[in-house]
Design a protein around this motif. Sequence first.
Motif, PDB file in Angstrom:
ATOM      1  N   LYS A 278       0.852  -1.186   0.000  1.00 12.21           N
ATOM      2  CA  LYS A 278       0.000   0.000   0.000  1.00 12.21           C
ATOM      3  C   LYS A 278       0.888   1.236   0.000  1.00 12.21           C
ATOM      4  N   SER A 279       0.735   2.073  -1.029  1.00 12.97           N
ATOM      5  CA  SER A 279       1.492   3.334  -1.147  1.00 12.97           C
ATOM      6  C   SER A 279       2.999   3.132  -0.974  1.00 12.97           C
ATOM      7  N   GLY A 280       3.533   2.044  -1.527  1.00 10.14           N
ATOM      8  CA  GLY A 280       4.967   1.802  -1.466  1.00 10.14           C
ATOM      9  C   GLY A 280       5.419   1.022  -0.251  1.00 10.14           C
ATOM     10  N   TYR A 281       4.535   0.805   0.708  1.00 11.46           N
ATOM     11  CA  TYR A 281       4.897   0.084   1.924  1.00 11.46           C
ATOM     12  C   TYR A 281       4.437  -1.369   1.850  1.00 11.46           C
ATOM     13  N   MET A 282       5.158  -2.272   2.516  1.00  2.38           N
ATOM     14  CA  MET A 282       4.645  -3.608   2.781  1.00  2.38           C
ATOM     15  C   MET A 282       3.517  -3.424   3.791  1.00  2.38           C
ATOM     16  N   ASP A 283       2.284  -3.701   3.377  1.00  3.77           N
ATOM     17  CA  ASP A 283       1.138  -3.365   4.213  1.00  3.77           C
ATOM     18  C   ASP A 283       0.000  -4.320   3.887  1.00  3.77           C
ATOM     19  N   GLY A 284      -0.428  -5.113   4.853  1.00  2.24           N
ATOM     20  CA  GLY A 284      -1.457  -6.115   4.629  1.00  2.24           C
ATOM     21  C   GLY A 284      -0.946  -7.470   5.090  1.00  2.24           C
TER      22      GLY A 284
END
Length: 770
Positions: free
Chosen positions: A121-127
């Motif tokens: 998400k938006s360049g981040y490892m997210d989820g």
Amino acid sequence: MNKEQSSVLRAWEATVRKTQAAKKRANSIFGTISMANATEDDPEDDNDKSVSISGDAHFAEKILPNGDYYTGHWYDNFPNGQGKYLWTDGCMYVGEWNRGKTMGRGRFSWPSGATYEGEFKSGYMDGTGIYTGSNADTYKGQWVMNLKHGHGLKNYSNGDWYDGEWRRGLQEGHGKYQWKNEDHYVGEWKNGVICGKGTFVWSNGNKYVGYWEDGMPKGNGTYQWPDGSFYVGNWSKDPDEQNGTYYPSESSLAANLEWDPKNVFNELADCKICPGERFSILPSQKKLAIWYSTKGGDKPRRMSVDGRVSVGIERPFDKMSMWETDGDGNDLGEVRRDLDCELLGVHHDDTNPKFNLALPLKAPKPGKRQGETISKGHKNYELMLNLQLGIRHSVGRPAPATSLDLKASAFDPKEKIWTRFPPEGSKYTPPHQSSEFKWKDYCPVVFRTLRKLFKVDPADYMISICGNDALRELSSPGKSGSFFYLTDDDRYMIKTMKKSEVKVLLRMLSAYYNHVRSFENTLVIKYYGLHCVKLTGPTQKKVRFIIMGNLLRSEYTIHRRFDLKGSSLGRITEKPESEIDDTTILKDLDLNFIFKLQKAWFQEFCRQIDRDCEFLEQERTMDYSLLVGLHFREISTHGELIPCGRRTPSGNSENESAPRLSRTDVDQLLLDPKRWASIKLGANMPARVERTIRKPESELQLVGEQTGECYEVVMFFGIIDILQDYDITKKLEHAYKSIHYDPTSISAVDPKQYSKRFCDFIFRVFAEDT
């Protein structure tokens, strides 16, 4: 050929070699990609081949001037859809893109061989995702902004594993850790360390059940043997605090009289928690290099964190709002609005960016340092000396160690200590240059324990308040008539109090203590001491004051400050926009932002606001507010705030020496475990704010219209002014103002109604960042 031409030729040859090498590397990884309809007459650059699919969306293969390589879907000068990007340092991303950012499912790999496969998400490892380290560590579970956050299973390369809750990259909550020798622990964790209630089981069958602190038994606990014998007592690494009783089982032949509880601490010293592998670089730090073709136009470029030019996001088109008018061009609602604005203190101004979207937001001018230093000759110089003498005496006074479990008698309002301070000194007090005074400590054991609970070092506390540096008095008293003083390091704020406020605090002190002890992330203001100075002589004047934490103390510049209650009557700053600086406290009707917190933080924020407001409602207090401070991370050289995704090569504020937080700084901050503790709910929180705009016909509404224009910030916030009781004065104020104004706009309302209105408003101006 002259020297200048020769150097240009050499530079060109170096670029060609670098580009060809990048293409070979890309082909070896991705395989040769055939491009349909790509002819030699293509007007694009030879290293920029693309096939149009529909409109501007097309499939592209691009080798960039700096050697990076991209192949995949492309739209409006951005990777958009499925695509692969290879950086020259060997990092690679394969997966979904949204306008130049990794968004959706994908796979990021490092040159070391480490990989992450999952949601972005938006360049981040997210989820949800799986990380496999170069040392064979694996983690499968939830992520938030590049950090393990939520539930996850970590398998370490040395054979250890952990299955449980994570927070900010560390074990926190409930979880099980098993060592390769089959020793295991099941229970509570905090900041990556065993802390709280839990059970440790050794491979030989021995077991400890009880409380822990800092990875070791601390407090009540029981050590059990497989044969049924056990030892129960109070545990501590300090032998003087360790005590307990050994109970042999009926089946055991004799009591194990030689056994020593110290053996448990020695055994646990070998059971170390594996730290795991550190990231060499985070996906959010990897920017995209951009180039300009004949289709690209002359769009402004920005520099990436590593000095390369990267993809820029254009600022949304500025929209002009139209006013409905009658046939003569007069505003239909003007008379009504002018009347309401006059009553509520609102004055519409087209030169204010709060009302005009065409105007860019600017960082407020730096204000002078808050407060006037109290030096010799100041009217309150002696009062400051008295205060410092009293604090030094209170904090430095020897006292027995106390546990966090306090007796009810400690909260008794009659629990106070008077001390006389004669100028010549006494057995307990030093000589001083001030007039004689008396000093009172209210509930000293409670406040000493609160300072311990809030992890305040006594020596640092004394140095801040009683050191060589003088206090600073804020220029004007607050609405209540109280005066405020700041310590020189801005760490603590001292407020004079009315007798009624002291009574309210003493009445609710037990509930306050239990609340802040139960909820570590409480947003309620922290109180460190309650005192009184009584001047001797004919006046017998008493000055009561409280010491509390300064919520907006930060190493970074606080550009905007808001005091938010959820009411509208008089809730606006009367200063014109040109006179507002970074020390001005703005109010509800000045607010032109929605505060966006990342999902996990937003959920924690909502839970905590509910808990805090329930506590304040039960204590029958009202008129409290949420103090919010914003540090904007991107400011142009002209002082304009730069929206997310839009940067300038020198995106700094006018004050170049002021410390700033770039995206790289935040990522590195998150990578450093020693600094994670500085990021918590309400302090040093990376977040975004979305600009709102107030239209003339809705300027009295508390929340403006969202514009989609967002800014990256660091946020600070907390609940202040919690000591206003709903007494007869406030009831009369409510009755009087209800006759003249809308009752819902009045600040003075019943605590239950106040709590509901405050929560409703806060949950409208805070949102989850999606």
